[in-house]
Scaffold this active site. Structure first.
Site, PDB file in Angstrom:
ATOM      1  N   GLU A   3       0.862  -1.185   0.000  1.00  0.00           N
ATOM      2  CA  GLU A   3       0.000   0.000   0.000  1.00  0.00           C
ATOM      3  C   GLU A   3       0.897   1.233   0.000  1.00  0.00           C
ATOM      4  OE1 GLU A   3      -2.822  -0.199   3.209  1.00  0.00           O
ATOM      5  OE2 GLU A   3      -3.647  -2.112   2.489  1.00  0.00           O
ATOM      6  N   GLY A   7       4.856  -1.066   2.921  1.00  0.00           N
ATOM      7  CA  GLY A   7       5.454  -2.026   2.000  1.00  0.00           C
ATOM      8  C   GLY A   7       6.238  -3.061   2.780  1.00  0.00           C
ATOM      9  N   SER A   8       7.402  -2.659   3.296  1.00  0.00           N
ATOM     10  CA  SER A   8       8.208  -3.583   4.103  1.00  0.00           C
ATOM     11  C   SER A   8       7.450  -3.997   5.358  1.00  0.00           C
ATOM     12  CB  SER A   8       9.518  -2.906   4.533  1.00  0.00           C
ATOM     13  OG  SER A   8      10.196  -2.393   3.424  1.00  0.00           O
ATOM     14  N   PHE A  32       1.803  -0.681  -6.401  1.00  0.00           N
ATOM     15  CA  PHE A  32       2.902  -1.548  -6.886  1.00  0.00           C
ATOM     16  C   PHE A  32       2.411  -2.949  -7.269  1.00  0.00           C
ATOM     17  CE2 PHE A  32       5.685   0.927  -3.701  1.00  0.00           C
ATOM     18  CZ  PHE A  32       6.173   1.784  -4.662  1.00  0.00           C
ATOM     19  N   GLU A 118       8.925 -16.993  -3.356  1.00  0.00           N
ATOM     20  CA  GLU A 118       9.202 -15.882  -4.277  1.00  0.00           C
ATOM     21  C   GLU A 118      10.681 -15.466  -4.192  1.00  0.00           C
ATOM     22  OE1 GLU A 118       6.600 -12.507  -3.686  1.00  0.00           O
ATOM     23  OE2 GLU A 118       7.848 -11.199  -4.915  1.00  0.00           O
ATOM     24  N   ARG A 119      11.200 -15.387  -2.989  1.00  0.00           N
ATOM     25  CA  ARG A 119      12.592 -14.929  -2.804  1.00  0.00           C
ATOM     26  C   ARG A 119      13.596 -15.941  -3.339  1.00  0.00           C
ATOM     27  NH1 ARG A 119      11.003 -12.687   3.202  1.00  0.00           N
ATOM     28  NH2 ARG A 119       9.920 -10.848   2.391  1.00  0.00           N
ATOM     29  N   HIS A 223      30.920  -2.451 -21.832  1.00  0.00           N
ATOM     30  CA  HIS A 223      30.410  -2.131 -23.172  1.00  0.00           C
ATOM     31  C   HIS A 223      30.696  -0.678 -23.563  1.00  0.00           C
ATOM     32  CE1 HIS A 223      28.127  -5.867 -22.852  1.00  0.00           C
ATOM     33  NE2 HIS A 223      27.718  -5.725 -24.085  1.00  0.00           N
ATOM     34  N   GLY A 224      31.272   0.112 -22.644  1.00  0.00           N
ATOM     35  CA  GLY A 224      31.489   1.530 -22.950  1.00  0.00           C
ATOM     36  C   GLY A 224      30.165   2.207 -23.264  1.00  0.00           C
ATOM     37  N   GLY A 225      30.176   3.114 -24.247  1.00  0.00           N
ATOM     38  CA  GLY A 225      28.956   3.863 -24.617  1.00  0.00           C
ATOM     39  C   GLY A 225      27.831   2.959 -25.063  1.00  0.00           C
TER      40      GLY A 225
HETATM   41  C1  LIG Z   1       8.116  -3.020  -9.950  1.00  0.00           C
HETATM   42  C2  LIG Z   1       7.557  -3.405  -8.613  1.00  0.00           C
HETATM   43  C3  LIG Z   1       6.673  -4.465  -8.546  1.00  0.00           C
HETATM   44  C4  LIG Z   1       6.103  -4.819  -7.320  1.00  0.00           C
HETATM   45  N1  LIG Z   1       5.138  -5.799  -7.282  1.00  0.00           N
HETATM   46  C5  LIG Z   1       4.444  -5.985  -6.138  1.00  0.00           C
HETATM   47  C6  LIG Z   1       3.279  -6.832  -6.108  1.00  0.00           C
HETATM   48  O1  LIG Z   1       2.919  -7.451  -7.107  1.00  0.00           O
HETATM   49  N2  LIG Z   1       2.601  -6.951  -4.952  1.00  0.00           N
HETATM   50  C7  LIG Z   1       2.948  -6.281  -3.836  1.00  0.00           C
HETATM   51  O2  LIG Z   1       2.293  -6.433  -2.822  1.00  0.00           O
HETATM   52  N3  LIG Z   1       4.042  -5.461  -3.815  1.00  0.00           N
HETATM   53  C8  LIG Z   1       4.775  -5.287  -4.942  1.00  0.00           C
HETATM   54  N4  LIG Z   1       5.855  -4.432  -4.942  1.00  0.00           N
HETATM   55  C9  LIG Z   1       6.174  -3.688  -3.724  1.00  0.00           C
HETATM   56  C10 LIG Z   1       7.462  -4.118  -3.062  1.00  0.00           C
HETATM   57  O3  LIG Z   1       7.304  -5.372  -2.444  1.00  0.00           O
HETATM   58  C11 LIG Z   1       7.825  -3.002  -2.062  1.00  0.00           C
HETATM   59  O4  LIG Z   1       8.189  -1.857  -2.826  1.00  0.00           O
HETATM   60  C12 LIG Z   1       8.938  -3.393  -1.132  1.00  0.00           C
HETATM   61  O5  LIG Z   1       8.557  -4.433  -0.272  1.00  0.00           O
HETATM   62  C13 LIG Z   1       9.414  -2.199  -0.292  1.00  0.00           C
HETATM   63  O6  LIG Z   1       8.338  -1.548   0.309  1.00  0.00           O
HETATM   64  P1  LIG Z   1       8.188   0.047   0.151  1.00  0.00           P
HETATM   65  O7  LIG Z   1       8.348   0.377  -1.297  1.00  0.00           O
HETATM   66  O8  LIG Z   1       6.951   0.467   0.826  1.00  0.00           O
HETATM   67  O9  LIG Z   1       9.435   0.645   0.891  1.00  0.00           O
HETATM   68  P2  LIG Z   1       9.556   1.028   2.501  1.00  0.00           P
HETATM   69  O10 LIG Z   1       9.002  -0.089   3.244  1.00  0.00           O
HETATM   70  O11 LIG Z   1       8.901   2.369   2.618  1.00  0.00           O
HETATM   71  O12 LIG Z   1      11.094   1.136   2.621  1.00  0.00           O
HETATM   72  C14 LIG Z   1      11.810   2.345   2.317  1.00  0.00           C
HETATM   73  C15 LIG Z   1      13.280   2.103   2.686  1.00  0.00           C
HETATM   74  O13 LIG Z   1      13.373   1.797   4.078  1.00  0.00           O
HETATM   75  C16 LIG Z   1      14.086   0.598   4.237  1.00  0.00           C
HETATM   76  N5  LIG Z   1      13.628  -0.161   5.405  1.00  0.00           N
HETATM   77  C17 LIG Z   1      12.387  -0.618   5.662  1.00  0.00           C
HETATM   78  N6  LIG Z   1      12.362  -1.322   6.799  1.00  0.00           N
HETATM   79  C18 LIG Z   1      13.630  -1.307   7.267  1.00  0.00           C
HETATM   80  C19 LIG Z   1      14.277  -1.866   8.415  1.00  0.00           C
HETATM   81  N7  LIG Z   1      13.581  -2.599   9.312  1.00  0.00           N
HETATM   82  N8  LIG Z   1      15.598  -1.641   8.588  1.00  0.00           N
HETATM   83  C20 LIG Z   1      16.302  -0.913   7.686  1.00  0.00           C
HETATM   84  N9  LIG Z   1      15.756  -0.360   6.589  1.00  0.00           N
HETATM   85  C21 LIG Z   1      14.440  -0.568   6.382  1.00  0.00           C
HETATM   86  C22 LIG Z   1      13.844  -0.202   2.966  1.00  0.00           C
HETATM   87  O14 LIG Z   1      14.860  -1.180   2.763  1.00  0.00           O
HETATM   88  C23 LIG Z   1      13.885   0.905   1.930  1.00  0.00           C
HETATM   89  O15 LIG Z   1      15.219   1.174   1.589  1.00  0.00           O
HETATM   90  C24 LIG Z   1       6.475  -4.104  -6.148  1.00  0.00           C
HETATM   91  C25 LIG Z   1       7.393  -3.057  -6.227  1.00  0.00           C
HETATM   92  C26 LIG Z   1       7.932  -2.699  -7.449  1.00  0.00           C
HETATM   93  C27 LIG Z   1       8.883  -1.524  -7.506  1.00  0.00           C
END
Ligand SMILES: Cc1cc2nc3c(=O)[nH]c(=O)nc-3n(C[C@H](O)[C@H](O)[C@H](O)COP(=O)(O)OP(=O)(O)OC[C@H]3O[C@@H](n4cnc5c(N)ncnc54)[C@H](O)[C@@H]3O)c2cc1C
Length: 264
Positions: A3, A7-8, A32, A118-119, A223-225
């Protein structure tokens, strides 16, 4: 799952599914979401008990033709352009309770289990991509000459590629070892994954994410440029691989979980 404000930290999602008779009524927003603009169904994580944090989330299978579902926009990305990435809205979206996947309030647990697959898949594909890009760069370096000989004959590049291949081989062995652990627990013993396996999967993603970035960046430089021009596959690989350190859980989040598992 993801949302705008969560995210994280998945437990912070705000989308709510409120039980109403034999239905759930869902309100909220996602961002996302891969393939979100063209999906016929989505698997949606929502709060069924907003006070219970991670223990109050449930999964739903939602047909996207349901009233109240809208795709608000397709996000413009720097890479992975062959799949779309969408922002979704749910406004008083009513679905039958039978569309819930699994037990109520167990969604977070299912999500964490699914993330491991997934990972691991992402780690295997990033290792394979790394080998492929080095092979491609070496072929380029045999054809491209500067100062009287093919650039692949320069020891400075030979050492870089040998070093990267050595690390890719180690990463591949580590990913394979972790896949074996995963298969044993999930498909032979048919149980949930142990924290030890979750730790290794997270570590694979940390290791391979950094390595994939280094490999593609080195290959682009080689690959340079032409590395900066779309005609060569390295340009796309360089952009696409960058997602690996973010999607499916960022590298920092992986470290956060591993530190927790290790009791730090
Ligand atoms: C192209 C793309 C496709 C995606 N597809 C999906 C999808 O299909 N379904 C879905 O649900 N999501 C999807 N995502 C979302 C993706 O899983 C999230 O972007 C990701 O988990 C990070 O969450 P966030 O962007 O909210 O970053 P945040 O959680 O806001 O993090 C911002 C920064 O803070 C850091 N951070 C967060 N927590 C900690 C911590 N505890 N300690 C240190 N640093 C921390 C992060 O590493 C990051 O650098 C997608 C994203 C992209 C870009």
């Amino acid at each position: 799952m993801s949302e705008p404000a969560a995210g994280s930290d998945v437990a912070g999602i705000k989308t709510v599914a409120r039980k109403d008779g034999d239905d759930y009524v869902i309100n909220g927003q996602k961002t996302f979401i891969t393939n979100g603009t063209r999906a016929d169904f989505i698997t949606l994580l929502a709060k069924t008990n907003p006070e219970a944090g991670a223990h109050g989330c449930s999964f739903f299978l939602v047909p996207t033709k349901t009233k109240g579902f809208t795709v608000s926009k397709a996000l413009k990305k720097i890479g992975n352009k062959s799949s779309d990435t969408a922002e979704l809205f749910f406004e008083d979206m009513r679905i039958p309770a039978r569309y819930r996947l699994g037990e109520e309030n167990m969604g977070f647990m299912y999500l964490m289990q699914n993330f491991q697959t997934e990972r691991l898949i992402a780690s295997a594909s990033a290792v394979a991509g790394g080998f492929y890009m080095i092979e491609d760069a070496m072929a380029y370096g045999r054809e491209r000459s500067a100062f009287g000989k093919p650039i692949i004959k320069r020891e400075v590049w030979q050492h870089k590629f040998v070093d990267l291949l050595t690390r890719l081989e180690s990463a591949r062995a580590y990913v394979y070892m972790t896949v074996d652990r995963y298969n044993e627990e999930k498909h032979v013993k048919k149980g949930p994954l142990s924290m030890e396996t979750v730790k290794h999967i997270s570590m694979c993603k940390i290791l391979v994410g950094d390595l994939a970035s280094e490999v593609t960046d080195t290959c682009l430089q080689f690959h340079g440029g032409w590395g900066y021009i779309e005609d060569f596959p390295i340009a796309r690989a360089w952009r696409d691989q960058r997602l690996f350190r973010i999607g499916g859980g960022t590298t920092e989040t992986m470290k956060y979980y591993v530190a927790k598992i290790l009791g730090m």
